[in-house]
Scaffold this active site. Structure first.
Site, PDB file in Angstrom:
ATOM      1  N   GLY A 191       0.823  -1.208   0.000  1.00 54.97           N
ATOM      2  CA  GLY A 191       0.000   0.000   0.000  1.00 54.97           C
ATOM      3  C   GLY A 191       0.849   1.246   0.000  1.00 54.97           C
ATOM      4  O   GLY A 191       2.080   1.192   0.076  1.00 54.97           O
ATOM      5  N   ARG A 192       0.146   2.350  -0.109  1.00 57.41           N
ATOM      6  CA  ARG A 192       0.832   3.634  -0.098  1.00 57.41           C
ATOM      7  C   ARG A 192      -0.013   4.547   0.762  1.00 57.41           C
ATOM      8  O   ARG A 192      -1.188   4.755   0.471  1.00 57.41           O
ATOM      9  CB  ARG A 192       0.923   4.149  -1.524  1.00 57.41           C
ATOM     10  N   LYS A 248       6.220   0.729   7.112  1.00 57.50           N
ATOM     11  CA  LYS A 248       6.057   1.928   6.287  1.00 57.50           C
ATOM     12  C   LYS A 248       7.363   2.684   6.230  1.00 57.50           C
ATOM     13  O   LYS A 248       7.972   2.988   7.253  1.00 57.50           O
ATOM     14  CB  LYS A 248       4.972   2.814   6.897  1.00 57.50           C
ATOM     15  N   ASP A 300      -7.389  12.720   7.902  1.00 57.59           N
ATOM     16  CA  ASP A 300      -7.492  12.030   6.619  1.00 57.59           C
ATOM     17  C   ASP A 300      -8.272  10.729   6.797  1.00 57.59           C
ATOM     18  O   ASP A 300      -7.792   9.657   6.461  1.00 57.59           O
ATOM     19  CB  ASP A 300      -6.095  11.787   6.034  1.00 57.59           C
TER      20      ASP A 300
END
Ligand SMILES: *[C@@H]1O[C@H](CO)[C@@H](O)[C@H](O)[C@H]1NC(C)=O
Ligand SMILES: *[C@@H]1O[C@H](CO)[C@@H](O)[C@H](O)[C@H]1NC(C)=O
Ligand SMILES: *[C@@H]1O[C@H](CO)[C@@H](O)[C@H](O)[C@H]1NC(C)=O
Ligand SMILES: *[C@@H]1O[C@H](CO)[C@@H](O)[C@H](O)[C@H]1NC(C)=O
Ligand SMILES: *[C@@H]1O[C@H](CO)[C@@H](O)[C@H](O)[C@H]1NC(C)=O
Length: 801
Positions: free
Chosen positions: A519-520, A540, A633
């Site tokens: 993922g990003r 990450k 977010d």
């Protein structure tokens, strides 16, 4: 030599090492043997030496079931003992004593008994010294002298009050106290080095008006295991999870707030289930004199100096700020003084007296005439067209309160007033920080050593024993002069915060050279990896390393302190050169975004539970934990699902890590954050950013889960352009408005993939709550904890959490 032999025999005999809950008379627990602990018979509590610093130990009781041991009680919080030779002994005369390496008596119960005593750690965490007769008589118990924590059944009394720790890593006595006052009322007090003031219950109102009785002299208050707290002064509360029978504790935290923590058996951690002060700045003593407290959505509680003042010690804001100008307020400089208007400021207390005046000018002149005795005034309208004027002798307990019904005028030299220097906000470093090295090292004076050895040699065996211990210790100490290298410090940080530091090489191996990209997220790419202990992790790699190591660590440790079953768990990090990596638990079922696309993986039950769990996670971030954090977010990509499809919010607390070099404007943030489609209108219109931005995004996510339509998809379908992003909301409200009755719209908006299998009342409440969340006016949106309450009442009783 014969003597030494004899001594060794004594030492050997008097050291017990089996895991037992009882210490008998003439036996000791030694700091050097980690097995020298008492363990309650249910194995939930231990008593022994707990490491509080480098080579510093306290005799403590801790709860063993949590991931990190939870210290419940400490005997010698203000005088930790050396890691060598210190021991706790139950003497033949009935005294329980803690003696350190230098043979000083550090702590004692001061009990004397002619009958045989034993020390026992009970199943509810009480350390009890009792006579071993058929009817055990309690001589002393730890429940009567609490530290900062109360266990269920343990009372607060006139003699037993709670005092907070200095910080989350320093267990020494701090500044906040929970106690019964002389008027029989339970209070919270800030008692700093120079100042003290009560901040709960509200000091400007009479106790009786706040539901407290001042007449019951019994003075007793207890929390039970169901989460109900009752006090003899009439104060009573129930925790949010009342009446579940679980492990709980009531603690006065180092930030001055009183909280109930409930133990989560699945996650093996503690969760806040009640707190007394909802507004962090209402606690006194945080920011010191001449400064103000404010709540920054990202950084939590922050202090800044009033205009004309500068901070004394940026690492300890409780020392406050000092004047940048010539601080001579004497009468001969009266003419050069003026006033600065602070409209939304409250400075609580330190009023000289109150005078009725007819104008502001009269009030200010009063202050000028008091010369050095007045640093400013509070000016307040009175019912009968006069004003109350309160000259302030000191400027303390400052905070920003938009709805405070008085105005403050600061007395400052006119030169400062004309300079118009803007007020600078400085960040308060309330991070747990790296622990300080605590030296309890006793230097034996060199010139005396032979002499004292000879003196001791001639003394009796008791003294001899100690001197040998001392010599042995001295020898060991000399061969290991620097026990506190970086390694030790690092380990202490780890044990305090509960996560690990990895090397870059370790993480490279774990991810097989950063091969499997999963993922990003904000600021970096996420890889799957397997750690050496076989745990599967999501690793990450942050893009930019423009941040110093100490800052990075301070921020990381804040994130590491957040523990909630609906927040992703951070296991560790790596900081090495330019590399900055974060290690998280790996979520089998990927993100909510993936699962909404993949057909039929999320049935209605799962969707409802994802909505509820996500709300709980966000509510914890916003209100319940020690640091106040906004996510900014919230979107389906940032809500991950574990093997049971329980949601865990990811990517929180990173905004500071990622936007290091951006200047912050006066409203806090200068750049829009978040993702199109989920962003609250405040971002666009440059309004004040509060936790309500997350509430908005959450509302959009819920509507997306119910309808199966992404807000982006509807935007492109209807060919909308620009920043307009209310299409999904408008689409749903239109359906509701045009439906003849409530049953009709539900069918139209619910995701077709559910094939008609859903609970109508749950759909109704979810849509209703979500629409409240996406209101344009942020004040109309509910708080996340209110959302949790509204959803919880519709949760299926049979559904797993
Ligand atoms: C502590 O106990 C464990 C297990 O009972 C044992 O293996 C270990 O050797 C003991 N350590 C000491 C210092 O006695
Ligand atoms: C005082 O408080 C105790 C404990 O809460 C209670 O049992 C007692 O009845 C109270 N006494 C009076 C006179 O209210
Ligand atoms: C307390 O007062 C003393 C004497 O006035 C002063 O020297 C000291 O700095 C003050 N301490 C704090 C923490 O304000
Ligand atoms: C307030 O205190 C000042 C200084 O002690 C005194 O001069 C003044 O008269 C007082 N005012 C009132 C209303 O008591
Ligand atoms: C804890 O705080 C006290 C009081 O400020 C200080 O004297 C002591 O050195 C601190 N201990 C540690 C381990 O940082």
């Amino acid at each position: 030599m014969y003597n030494i032999f004899f001594l060794l025999v004594i030492l050997f005999v008097s050291t017990s090492s089996a895991a037992t809950d009882t210490l008998q008379q003439t036996f000791s627990l030694s700091v050097e043997n980690p097995n020298d602990t008492l363990v309650s018979s249910n194995r939930d509590f231990s008593a022994g030496f707990f490491q509080v610093g480098d080579n510093a130990f306290c005799f403590s009781v801790w709860f063993t079931r949590s991931k990190q041991p939870t210290v419940i009680w400490i005997a010698n919080r203000d005088a930790p003992v050396n890691g060598k030779s210190s021991k706790l002994s139950l003497l033949r005369n009935g005294n329980l004593v803690l003696i350190d390496a230098a043979r000083t008596l550090i702590w004692a119960t001061a009990t004397l008994s002619s009958s045989q005593l034993h020390l026992k750690l009970t199943n509810n965490g009480n350390l009890v010294l009792a006579a071993a007769t058929s009817q055990p008589t309690v001589v002393w118990q730890s429940f009567n002298s609490p530290t900062d924590t109360l266990l269920p059944g343990q009372p607060v009394t006139e003699q037993a009050s709670l005092v907070s720790s200095r910080s989350t890593t320093n267990f020494s006595s701090g500044f906040y106290k929970f106690y019964f006052d002389n008027d029989n009322v339970l209070r919270l007090l800030y008692k700093g080095p120079n100042l003290s003031s009560v901040y709960w219950p509200a000091p400007w109102k009479l106790a009786i008006d706040q539901g407290r009785s001042t007449y019951n002299v019994t003075k007793i208050a207890v929390l039970d295991s169901f989460g109900s707290f009752t006090s003899s002064d009439g104060f009573h509360f129930l925790s949010v999870d009342y009446p579940r029978k679980i492990y709980r504790r009531l603690k006065i935290d180092p930030d001055g707030n009183l909280r109930v923590y409930s133990f989560n058996e699945e996650e093996k951690n503690w969760e806040v289930s009640w707190q007394v002060i909802p507004e962090p700045c209402a606690v006194h003593g945080i920011c010191g004199a001449n400064s103000m407290c404010t709540v920054d959505p990202f950084l939590g509680r922050t202090c800044f100096c009033l205009q004309g003042f500068k901070v004394k010690n940026p690492n300890d804001w409780s020392q406050g700020c000092e004047p940048e100008f010539n601080s001579d307020f004497s009468c001969n400089r009266k003419e050069s003084m003026g006033f600065l208007h602070l409209p939304t400021t409250e400075l609580f207390g330190y009023d000289l007296n109150v005078t009725r005046v007819s104008s502001l000018e009269e009030c200010q002149n009063l202050c000028l005439d008091l010369c050095d005795g007045c640093r400013g005034v509070q000016f307040k309208f009175n019912e009968v067209s006069t004003y109350n004027c309160y000259p302030k002798t000191m400027l303390l307990n400052g905070r920003d309160t938009p709805n405070f019904d008085g105005e403050v005028y600061l007395k400052l030299p006119k030169a400062i007033l004309n300079s118009k220097k803007p007020i600078k906000h400085s960040t308060m470093k309330c991070s747990i920080g790296l622990s300080q090295r605590l030296n309890r090292i006793y230097h034996m004076p060199a010139r005396n050593s032979t002499l004292s050895f000879l003196v001791w040699f001639t003394c009796g065996i008791g003294v001899f024993e100690v001197s040998i211990i001392f010599l042995v210790w001295f020898f060991l100490f000399r061969t290991n002069k620097q026990p506190g290298t970086i390694g030790h410090q690092q380990r202490h940080l780890l044990s305090a915060t509960g996560f690990q530091r990895y090397t870059y090489a370790e993480l490279k191996t774990a991810t097989k050279g950063f091969k499997e990209k999963i993922g990003r997220g904000a600021g970096g790419v996420v890889y799957k990896g397997t750690l050496t202990d076989e745990r599967v992790a999501a690793i990450k790699r942050l893009n930019e390393a423009n941040q110093g190591e100490a800052d990075f660590l301070a921020e990381i440790s804040t994130i590491g302190m957040l523990n909630h079953m609906n927040l992703i768990d951070m296991w560790g990090y790596c900081v090495e050169g330019k590399h900055r990596l974060l290690v998280y638990e790996y979520m089998e079922n990927g993100s909510l975004a993936n699962n909404l696309v993949a057909n039929n993986r999320l049935d209605w039950n799962k969707r409802f539970n994802v909505a509820l769990g996500t709300a709980k996670g966000l509510a914890y971030l916003h209100e319940e934990c020690l640091e106040w954090i906004l996510h900014c977010d919230v979107k389906p990509q940032n809500i991950l699902l574990d093997s049971d499809f329980s949601p865990k919010v990811a990517d929180f607390g990173l905004s500071k890590l990622l936007n290091r070099d951006e200047e912050r404007g006066s409203s806090g943030f200068s750049r829009i954050r978040g993702t199109r489609g989920y962003m609250a209108p405040e971002w666009v219109y440059n309004f004040r950013i509060t936790s309500k931005v997350d509430v908005y995004s959450y509302g959009v996510v819920v509507l997306e889960m119910v309808s199966g339509r992404s807000p982006m998809e509807i935007q492109s379908l209807e060919n909308s352009s620009g920043i307009e992003q209310r299409r999904l909301v408008t689409w749903i409200t239109d359906k509701i408005k045009s439906a003849p009755s409530s049953g009709f719209w539900i069918e139209e908006i619910v995701d077709n993939n559910l094939e008609g299998r859903y609970d109508v009342s749950q759909v109704e409440v979810l849509v209703k709550v979500a629409l409240q969340c996406v209101q344009d006016d942020m004040n109309q949106r509910p708080s996340m904890s209110h959302v949790v309450e509204m959803l919880q009442s519709h949760q299926n009783k049979t559904t797993p959490r």
